[in-house]
Motif scaffolding. Sequence first.
Motif, short mmCIF file in Angstrom:
data_model
loop_
_atom_site.label_atom_id
_atom_site.label_comp_id
_atom_site.label_asym_id
_atom_site.label_seq_id
_atom_site.Cartn_x
_atom_site.Cartn_y
_atom_site.Cartn_z
N LYS A 135 -2.64 5.20 4.74
CA LYS A 135 -3.46 5.34 3.52
C LYS A 135 -4.82 4.71 3.75
O LYS A 135 -4.91 3.57 4.22
N GLY A 136 -5.86 5.45 3.40
CA GLY A 136 -7.20 5.01 3.78
C GLY A 136 -8.00 4.27 2.72
O GLY A 136 -9.16 3.96 2.93
N TYR A 137 -7.37 3.95 1.57
CA TYR A 137 -8.14 3.34 0.47
C TYR A 137 -8.78 2.01 0.85
O TYR A 137 -8.23 1.24 1.63
N ARG A 138 -9.95 1.74 0.25
CA ARG A 138 -10.61 0.44 0.39
C ARG A 138 -10.01 -0.53 -0.64
O ARG A 138 -9.38 -0.09 -1.62
N ALA A 139 -10.28 -1.82 -0.46
CA ALA A 139 -9.60 -2.80 -1.33
C ALA A 139 -10.52 -3.91 -1.81
O ALA A 139 -11.53 -4.24 -1.16
N ILE A 140 -10.11 -4.48 -2.94
CA ILE A 140 -10.72 -5.74 -3.39
C ILE A 140 -9.71 -6.83 -3.04
O ILE A 140 -8.54 -6.76 -3.43
N VAL A 141 -10.18 -7.80 -2.26
CA VAL A 141 -9.33 -8.92 -1.86
C VAL A 141 -9.84 -10.16 -2.55
O VAL A 141 -11.02 -10.52 -2.41
N ASN A 142 -8.98 -10.79 -3.32
CA ASN A 142 -9.38 -12.01 -4.03
C ASN A 142 -8.45 -13.13 -3.58
O ASN A 142 -7.25 -13.09 -3.84
N LEU B 211 -7.84 -5.08 7.59
CA LEU B 211 -7.28 -4.08 6.66
C LEU B 211 -7.21 -2.71 7.31
O LEU B 211 -6.33 -1.91 7.00
N ASP B 212 -8.14 -2.42 8.23
CA ASP B 212 -8.10 -1.14 8.95
C ASP B 212 -6.76 -0.98 9.67
O ASP B 212 -6.18 0.11 9.73
N THR C 100 -4.68 -11.81 -3.81
CA THR C 100 -4.38 -10.55 -4.49
C THR C 100 -5.17 -9.45 -3.80
O THR C 100 -6.37 -9.61 -3.54
N VAL C 101 -4.48 -8.37 -3.49
CA VAL C 101 -5.16 -7.21 -2.89
C VAL C 101 -4.95 -6.01 -3.81
O VAL C 101 -3.83 -5.74 -4.23
N GLU C 102 -6.05 -5.35 -4.12
CA GLU C 102 -5.93 -4.12 -4.92
C GLU C 102 -6.67 -2.99 -4.22
O GLU C 102 -7.88 -3.08 -3.98
N ALA D 7 0.89 -10.08 3.63
CA ALA D 7 1.97 -9.80 2.68
C ALA D 7 1.44 -9.02 1.49
O ALA D 7 2.05 -8.02 1.07
N ALA D 8 0.29 -9.44 0.95
CA ALA D 8 -0.23 -8.78 -0.25
C ALA D 8 -0.69 -7.35 0.05
O ALA D 8 -0.40 -6.42 -0.71
N ALA D 9 -1.40 -7.17 1.17
CA ALA D 9 -1.95 -5.84 1.47
C ALA D 9 -0.84 -4.83 1.77
O ALA D 9 -0.89 -3.68 1.30
N THR D 10 0.16 -5.24 2.53
CA THR D 10 1.22 -4.29 2.88
C THR D 10 2.04 -3.93 1.63
O THR D 10 2.40 -2.78 1.42
N LYS D 11 2.29 -4.95 0.80
CA LYS D 11 3.05 -4.70 -0.45
C LYS D 11 2.25 -3.76 -1.37
O LYS D 11 2.82 -2.84 -1.97
N ALA D 12 0.95 -4.01 -1.47
CA ALA D 12 0.11 -3.19 -2.36
C ALA D 12 0.13 -1.72 -1.92
O ALA D 12 -0.02 -0.82 -2.75
N LEU D 13 0.31 -1.50 -0.63
CA LEU D 13 0.34 -0.11 -0.14
C LEU D 13 1.76 0.47 -0.14
O LEU D 13 2.03 1.53 0.43
#
Length: 333
Positions: free
Chosen positions: A84-91, A75-76, A44-46, A114-120
Amino acid sequence: MRATARAHTNIALIKYWGKRDESLFLPMNSSLSITLDKFFTTTTVEFCSCLTEDVFVLNNQLASEQELTKITRFLDRVREISGKGYRAIVNSTNNVPTAAGFASSASGFAALTAAATKALGLNLDGTTLSKIARQGSGSACRSIHGGFVEWRKGEKIDGSDSFAKPVMSDKSWNISILSVLLTSKPKGISSREGMKRTVETSPFYSGWLASVEQDFLSAKEAIRARDFEKLGTIMEANAMKMHATTLGANPPFSYWNSGTFDVMQEVHNLRTLGIQSYFTIDAGPNVKILCHPKEEQIVQEALLKIPTVKAIHICHPGPGIKYLSDSDRLKKY
Ligand code: ADP
Ligand code: DP6
Protein backbone atom coordinates in the motif's frame (compact mmCIF):
# COMPACT_ATOMS: atom_id res chain seq x y z
CA MET A 1 -5.67 3.31 8.76
CA ARG A 2 -4.58 4.66 12.12
CA ALA A 3 -2.82 2.88 15.00
CA THR A 4 -0.89 3.78 18.13
CA ALA A 5 1.88 1.76 19.72
CA ARG A 6 4.25 2.15 22.63
CA ALA A 7 7.76 0.73 22.86
CA HIS A 8 10.27 0.99 25.69
CA THR A 9 13.95 1.80 25.36
CA ASN A 10 16.61 -0.80 26.02
CA ILE A 11 20.14 -0.63 27.34
CA ALA A 12 22.78 -2.83 25.85
CA LEU A 13 24.51 -5.20 28.27
CA ILE A 14 26.61 -6.43 25.36
CA LYS A 15 26.86 -3.73 22.71
CA TYR A 16 25.90 -3.76 19.06
CA TRP A 17 28.84 -1.89 17.58
CA GLY A 18 29.48 -1.98 13.85
CA LYS A 19 27.52 -2.98 10.75
CA ARG A 20 28.39 -5.56 8.11
CA ASP A 21 25.63 -4.18 5.88
CA GLU A 22 24.62 -0.56 6.30
CA SER A 23 21.48 -0.54 4.19
CA LEU A 24 19.97 -3.63 5.87
CA PHE A 25 21.36 -2.74 9.33
CA LEU A 26 23.10 -6.06 9.75
CA PRO A 27 25.44 -6.09 12.73
CA MET A 28 29.02 -7.30 12.95
CA ASN A 29 28.29 -8.86 16.34
CA SER A 30 25.50 -10.27 18.51
CA SER A 31 24.18 -8.12 21.36
CA LEU A 32 22.13 -8.43 24.54
CA SER A 33 19.90 -5.92 26.28
CA ILE A 34 17.37 -5.15 28.99
CA THR A 35 14.19 -3.32 28.04
CA LEU A 36 13.47 -0.59 30.61
CA ASP A 37 10.16 0.10 32.34
CA LYS A 38 10.54 3.89 32.74
CA PHE A 39 11.56 5.17 29.31
CA PHE A 40 9.36 4.79 26.26
CA THR A 41 8.04 6.25 23.01
CA THR A 42 4.40 6.48 22.01
CA THR A 43 3.72 6.79 18.30
CA THR A 44 0.53 7.22 16.29
CA VAL A 45 0.64 6.61 12.55
CA GLU A 46 -2.22 7.53 10.26
CA PHE A 47 -2.07 6.73 6.56
CA CYS A 48 -4.26 8.70 4.19
CA SER A 49 -4.79 8.83 0.43
CA CYS A 50 -5.19 12.60 0.92
CA LEU A 51 -1.46 13.09 1.67
CA THR A 52 1.24 13.64 -0.93
CA GLU A 53 4.17 13.59 1.56
CA ASP A 54 4.81 12.02 4.95
CA VAL A 55 4.61 14.33 7.96
CA PHE A 56 6.66 13.70 11.13
CA VAL A 57 5.84 15.41 14.40
CA LEU A 58 8.30 14.58 17.18
CA ASN A 59 7.66 15.79 20.71
CA ASN A 60 4.94 18.18 19.45
CA GLN A 61 7.25 19.83 16.90
CA LEU A 62 7.49 19.40 13.19
CA ALA A 63 10.72 17.44 12.71
CA SER A 64 13.61 18.64 10.51
CA GLU A 65 13.95 17.63 6.85
CA GLN A 66 16.76 15.28 7.82
CA GLU A 67 14.63 13.49 10.42
CA LEU A 68 11.69 13.31 8.00
CA THR A 69 13.90 11.71 5.36
CA LYS A 70 14.78 8.90 7.78
CA ILE A 71 11.11 8.30 8.57
CA THR A 72 10.07 8.33 4.90
CA ARG A 73 12.85 5.92 3.99
CA PHE A 74 11.66 3.60 6.75
CA LEU A 75 7.97 3.92 5.88
CA ASP A 76 8.85 3.13 2.25
CA ARG A 77 10.00 -0.26 3.50
CA VAL A 78 6.69 -0.78 5.36
CA ARG A 79 4.75 0.38 2.28
CA GLU A 80 6.67 -2.10 0.14
CA ILE A 81 5.85 -4.97 2.53
CA SER A 82 2.15 -4.08 2.70
CA GLY A 83 1.74 -3.26 -0.98
CA LYS A 84 0.00 0.00 0.00
CA GLY A 85 1.49 3.29 -1.09
CA TYR A 86 -0.29 5.82 1.15
CA ARG A 87 1.66 8.61 2.86
CA ALA A 88 1.33 9.05 6.62
CA ILE A 89 1.22 11.47 9.50
CA VAL A 90 3.51 10.21 12.26
CA ASN A 91 3.05 11.76 15.67
CA SER A 92 5.57 10.56 18.22
CA THR A 93 6.38 11.48 21.81
CA ASN A 94 9.53 10.38 23.58
CA ASN A 95 9.32 9.85 27.28
CA VAL A 96 13.10 9.86 27.28
CA PRO A 97 15.70 12.48 26.20
CA THR A 98 16.14 12.40 22.40
CA ALA A 99 19.57 11.58 20.91
CA ALA A 100 21.40 11.76 24.25
CA GLY A 101 22.52 8.15 24.70
CA PHE A 102 19.27 6.98 26.31
CA ALA A 103 18.26 4.93 23.25
CA SER A 104 15.40 7.06 21.88
CA SER A 105 16.19 5.61 18.45
CA ALA A 106 15.44 2.12 19.77
CA SER A 107 12.05 2.90 21.32
CA GLY A 108 11.29 5.34 18.47
CA PHE A 109 11.71 2.88 15.62
CA ALA A 110 10.16 -0.03 17.54
CA ALA A 111 7.02 2.03 18.24
CA LEU A 112 6.94 3.27 14.64
CA THR A 113 7.22 -0.28 13.28
CA ALA A 114 4.36 -1.55 15.43
CA ALA A 115 2.09 1.44 14.76
CA ALA A 116 2.76 1.67 11.00
CA THR A 117 2.32 -2.03 10.28
CA LYS A 118 -0.86 -2.19 12.39
CA ALA A 119 -2.27 0.92 10.68
CA LEU A 120 -1.82 -0.80 7.32
CA GLY A 121 -3.72 -3.85 8.56
CA LEU A 122 -0.72 -6.14 8.96
CA ASN A 123 -0.79 -8.35 12.06
CA LEU A 124 2.82 -9.37 12.39
CA ASP A 125 4.58 -11.58 14.93
CA GLY A 126 7.47 -10.40 17.12
CA THR A 127 10.16 -11.85 14.85
CA THR A 128 8.84 -10.10 11.76
CA LEU A 129 8.37 -6.82 13.63
CA SER A 130 11.92 -7.11 14.95
CA LYS A 131 13.38 -7.60 11.44
CA ILE A 132 11.51 -4.51 10.21
CA ALA A 133 12.41 -2.36 13.24
CA ARG A 134 16.08 -3.29 12.75
CA GLN A 135 15.99 -1.47 9.41
CA GLY A 136 15.08 1.80 11.14
CA SER A 137 17.74 1.54 13.83
CA GLY A 138 19.61 -1.63 14.74
CA SER A 139 18.97 -1.45 18.49
CA ALA A 140 15.23 -0.97 17.82
CA CYS A 141 14.90 -4.65 16.93
CA ARG A 142 15.51 -5.46 20.63
CA SER A 143 12.82 -3.03 21.88
CA ILE A 144 10.05 -5.12 20.31
CA HIS A 145 10.45 -7.50 23.26
CA GLY A 146 10.40 -6.97 27.01
CA GLY A 147 12.83 -8.16 29.69
CA PHE A 148 16.21 -9.62 28.71
CA VAL A 149 16.63 -9.77 24.94
CA GLU A 150 19.23 -11.17 22.56
CA TRP A 151 19.95 -10.13 18.99
CA ARG A 152 21.99 -12.76 17.20
CA LYS A 153 23.95 -11.23 14.40
CA GLY A 154 22.90 -13.82 11.82
CA GLU A 155 24.91 -14.96 8.82
CA LYS A 156 22.62 -14.54 5.80
CA ILE A 157 23.18 -11.67 3.41
CA ASP A 158 19.46 -10.87 3.18
CA GLY A 159 19.25 -10.42 6.98
CA SER A 160 16.48 -13.01 7.40
CA ASP A 161 18.27 -14.57 10.41
CA SER A 162 19.13 -11.27 12.11
CA PHE A 163 16.42 -10.39 14.65
CA ALA A 164 15.88 -10.14 18.38
CA LYS A 165 14.17 -12.62 20.67
CA PRO A 166 13.46 -12.77 24.39
CA VAL A 167 15.92 -14.54 26.71
CA MET A 168 13.96 -14.05 29.93
CA SER A 169 10.83 -12.03 30.72
CA ASP A 170 10.80 -8.75 32.64
CA LYS A 171 9.22 -10.51 35.63
CA SER A 172 11.78 -13.28 35.90
CA TRP A 173 14.66 -11.34 37.47
CA ASN A 174 14.19 -8.07 39.25
CA ILE A 175 17.36 -6.06 39.03
CA SER A 176 17.75 -2.30 39.14
CA ILE A 177 19.13 -0.14 36.38
CA LEU A 178 19.96 3.39 37.45
CA SER A 179 20.01 5.79 34.55
CA VAL A 180 22.38 8.58 35.48
CA LEU A 181 21.74 11.85 33.67
CA LEU A 182 24.78 14.05 33.18
CA THR A 183 23.46 15.89 30.15
CA SER A 184 20.39 15.65 27.95
CA LYS A 185 22.06 17.58 25.10
CA PRO A 186 22.07 15.68 21.80
CA LYS A 187 25.44 14.03 21.22
CA GLY A 188 27.91 15.37 18.66
CA ILE A 189 28.46 12.04 16.90
CA SER A 190 25.48 9.73 16.43
CA SER A 191 25.87 6.02 17.15
CA ARG A 192 25.49 5.42 13.43
CA GLU A 193 28.35 7.69 12.47
CA GLY A 194 30.47 6.61 15.46
CA MET A 195 30.28 2.92 14.72
CA LYS A 196 30.92 3.46 11.02
CA ARG A 197 34.04 5.51 11.66
CA THR A 198 35.28 2.94 14.15
CA VAL A 199 34.75 -0.03 11.83
CA GLU A 200 36.47 1.78 8.97
CA THR A 201 39.43 3.31 10.78
CA SER A 202 40.10 1.97 14.28
CA PRO A 203 42.90 -0.59 14.58
CA PHE A 204 41.25 -1.62 17.87
CA TYR A 205 38.08 -2.77 16.12
CA SER A 206 39.51 -6.22 15.36
CA GLY A 207 40.14 -6.64 19.12
CA TRP A 208 36.48 -5.84 19.75
CA LEU A 209 35.35 -8.48 17.27
CA ALA A 210 37.75 -11.05 18.67
CA SER A 211 36.08 -11.07 22.09
CA VAL A 212 32.50 -9.83 21.79
CA GLU A 213 30.83 -13.14 20.83
CA GLN A 214 32.34 -14.80 23.92
CA ASP A 215 31.10 -11.87 26.06
CA PHE A 216 27.66 -12.38 24.56
CA LEU A 217 27.58 -16.11 25.39
CA SER A 218 28.95 -15.60 28.92
CA ALA A 219 26.49 -12.78 29.65
CA LYS A 220 23.60 -14.91 28.45
CA GLU A 221 24.71 -17.73 30.75
CA ALA A 222 24.92 -15.26 33.63
CA ILE A 223 21.35 -14.06 32.95
CA ARG A 224 19.99 -17.59 32.85
CA ALA A 225 21.81 -18.42 36.11
CA ARG A 226 20.77 -15.04 37.61
CA ASP A 227 24.43 -14.54 38.47
CA PHE A 228 24.55 -10.80 39.16
CA GLU A 229 28.28 -10.49 39.74
CA LYS A 230 29.16 -12.37 36.55
CA LEU A 231 26.71 -10.36 34.45
CA GLY A 232 27.90 -7.03 35.90
CA THR A 233 31.57 -7.87 35.40
CA ILE A 234 31.13 -8.90 31.75
CA MET A 235 28.82 -5.96 30.99
CA GLU A 236 31.22 -3.37 32.39
CA ALA A 237 34.24 -4.84 30.60
CA ASN A 238 32.28 -5.03 27.32
CA ALA A 239 31.37 -1.34 27.55
CA MET A 240 34.99 -0.41 28.19
CA LYS A 241 36.11 -2.38 25.13
CA MET A 242 33.50 -0.74 22.90
CA HIS A 243 34.49 2.75 24.02
CA ALA A 244 38.18 1.90 23.62
CA THR A 245 37.61 1.34 19.90
CA THR A 246 36.58 5.00 19.49
CA LEU A 247 39.95 6.21 20.79
CA GLY A 248 41.70 4.42 17.95
CA ALA A 249 39.41 5.86 15.24
CA ASN A 250 40.54 8.44 12.72
CA PRO A 251 39.76 11.12 13.73
CA PRO A 252 39.61 9.82 17.31
CA PHE A 253 36.60 10.58 19.47
CA SER A 254 35.02 9.73 22.79
CA TYR A 255 31.43 9.84 24.04
CA TRP A 256 32.53 10.46 27.64
CA ASN A 257 32.73 13.70 29.58
CA SER A 258 34.27 14.42 32.96
CA GLY A 259 31.04 13.41 34.72
CA THR A 260 31.26 9.99 33.08
CA PHE A 261 34.60 9.44 34.86
CA ASP A 262 33.17 10.70 38.16
CA VAL A 263 30.36 8.14 38.00
CA MET A 264 32.66 5.30 36.93
CA GLN A 265 34.95 6.06 39.87
CA GLU A 266 32.07 6.13 42.35
CA VAL A 267 30.82 2.76 41.10
CA HIS A 268 34.28 1.29 41.71
CA ASN A 269 34.30 2.91 45.12
CA LEU A 270 30.91 1.42 46.01
CA ARG A 271 32.23 -2.02 45.08
CA THR A 272 35.17 -1.65 47.43
CA LEU A 273 32.58 -0.92 50.15
CA GLY A 274 30.83 -4.21 49.32
CA ILE A 275 27.93 -2.75 47.33
CA GLN A 276 27.59 -4.66 44.09
CA SER A 277 27.15 -2.16 41.29
CA TYR A 278 28.42 -2.13 37.72
CA PHE A 279 28.27 0.50 34.98
CA THR A 280 27.69 0.55 31.26
CA ILE A 281 27.69 3.44 28.78
CA ASP A 282 26.04 3.59 25.36
CA ALA A 283 26.87 6.18 22.68
CA GLY A 284 26.77 9.26 24.90
CA PRO A 285 28.23 10.47 28.20
CA ASN A 286 25.39 9.28 30.42
CA VAL A 287 25.94 6.17 32.52
CA LYS A 288 23.66 3.27 33.45
CA ILE A 289 24.30 1.29 36.60
CA LEU A 290 23.20 -2.21 37.45
CA CYS A 291 22.60 -2.93 41.14
CA HIS A 292 20.46 -5.02 43.47
CA PRO A 293 16.96 -3.58 44.13
CA LYS A 294 17.62 -3.65 47.88
CA GLU A 295 20.64 -1.37 47.39
CA GLU A 296 19.23 1.00 44.75
CA GLN A 297 18.59 3.79 47.26
CA ILE A 298 22.13 3.62 48.68
CA VAL A 299 23.62 3.71 45.18
CA GLN A 300 21.34 6.57 44.16
CA GLU A 301 22.26 8.63 47.25
CA ALA A 302 25.99 8.09 46.71
CA LEU A 303 25.75 9.16 43.06
CA LEU A 304 23.59 12.20 43.75
CA LYS A 305 26.49 13.61 45.79
CA ILE A 306 28.53 13.95 42.59
CA PRO A 307 28.20 17.57 41.38
CA THR A 308 28.09 16.61 37.68
CA VAL A 309 25.11 14.28 38.20
CA LYS A 310 21.86 16.07 37.28
CA ALA A 311 19.30 13.33 37.91
CA ILE A 312 18.95 9.61 38.42
CA HIS A 313 16.06 7.53 37.15
CA ILE A 314 15.63 4.16 38.79
CA CYS A 315 14.48 1.63 36.21
CA HIS A 316 13.69 -2.08 36.22
CA PRO A 317 13.14 -4.56 33.40
CA GLY A 318 10.14 -3.44 31.34
CA PRO A 319 7.66 -4.74 28.76
CA GLY A 320 7.76 -5.16 25.00
CA ILE A 321 5.59 -3.29 22.51
CA LYS A 322 1.96 -2.54 23.27
CA TYR A 323 -0.83 -1.34 21.00
CA LEU A 324 -2.90 1.49 22.47
CA SER A 325 -6.40 2.71 21.76
CA ASP A 326 -7.01 6.42 21.06
CA SER A 327 -8.29 6.91 24.61
CA ASP A 328 -5.20 5.18 26.09
CA ARG A 329 -2.99 7.57 24.16
CA LEU A 330 -4.67 10.53 25.78
CA LYS A 331 -4.21 9.15 29.30
CA LYS A 332 -1.34 10.63 31.29
CA TYR A 333 1.35 8.14 32.28
P1 ADP B 1 19.78 7.85 21.17
O1 ADP B 1 20.83 7.61 22.17
O2 ADP B 1 18.69 8.72 21.74
O3 ADP B 1 19.23 6.60 20.56
P2 ADP B 1 20.79 8.33 18.49
O4 ADP B 1 21.62 9.46 17.96
O5 ADP B 1 21.31 6.93 18.35
O6 ADP B 1 20.47 8.69 20.01
O7 ADP B 1 19.37 8.37 17.81
C1 ADP B 1 18.60 9.54 17.78
C2 ADP B 1 17.78 9.48 16.51
O8 ADP B 1 16.75 8.51 16.62
C3 ADP B 1 17.03 10.77 16.22
O9 ADP B 1 17.86 11.69 15.58
C4 ADP B 1 15.91 10.27 15.32
O10 ADP B 1 16.38 10.06 14.00
C5 ADP B 1 15.61 8.90 15.91
N1 ADP B 1 14.46 9.01 16.82
C6 ADP B 1 14.46 9.45 18.10
N2 ADP B 1 13.21 9.43 18.60
C7 ADP B 1 12.41 8.96 17.63
C8 ADP B 1 11.00 8.71 17.53
N3 ADP B 1 10.21 8.90 18.56
N4 ADP B 1 10.52 8.24 16.37
C9 ADP B 1 11.34 8.01 15.31
N5 ADP B 1 12.67 8.24 15.34
C10 ADP B 1 13.20 8.71 16.47
C1 DP6 C 1 26.19 2.03 21.55
O1 DP6 C 1 20.99 1.25 17.12
O2 DP6 C 1 21.44 3.69 17.57
O3 DP6 C 1 23.84 2.04 21.86
O4 DP6 C 1 21.60 1.01 13.90
O5 DP6 C 1 22.85 3.04 13.24
O6 DP6 C 1 20.60 3.26 14.27
P1 DP6 C 1 21.87 2.45 14.19
O7 DP6 C 1 22.55 2.53 15.63
P2 DP6 C 1 21.93 2.38 17.07
O8 DP6 C 1 23.26 2.00 17.87
C2 DP6 C 1 23.29 1.62 19.20
C3 DP6 C 1 24.69 1.57 19.67
C4 DP6 C 1 24.86 1.40 21.16
C5 DP6 C 1 24.93 -0.07 21.54
C6 DP6 C 1 23.64 -0.84 21.56
O9 DP6 C 1 22.55 -0.28 21.78
O10 DP6 C 1 23.74 -2.07 21.40
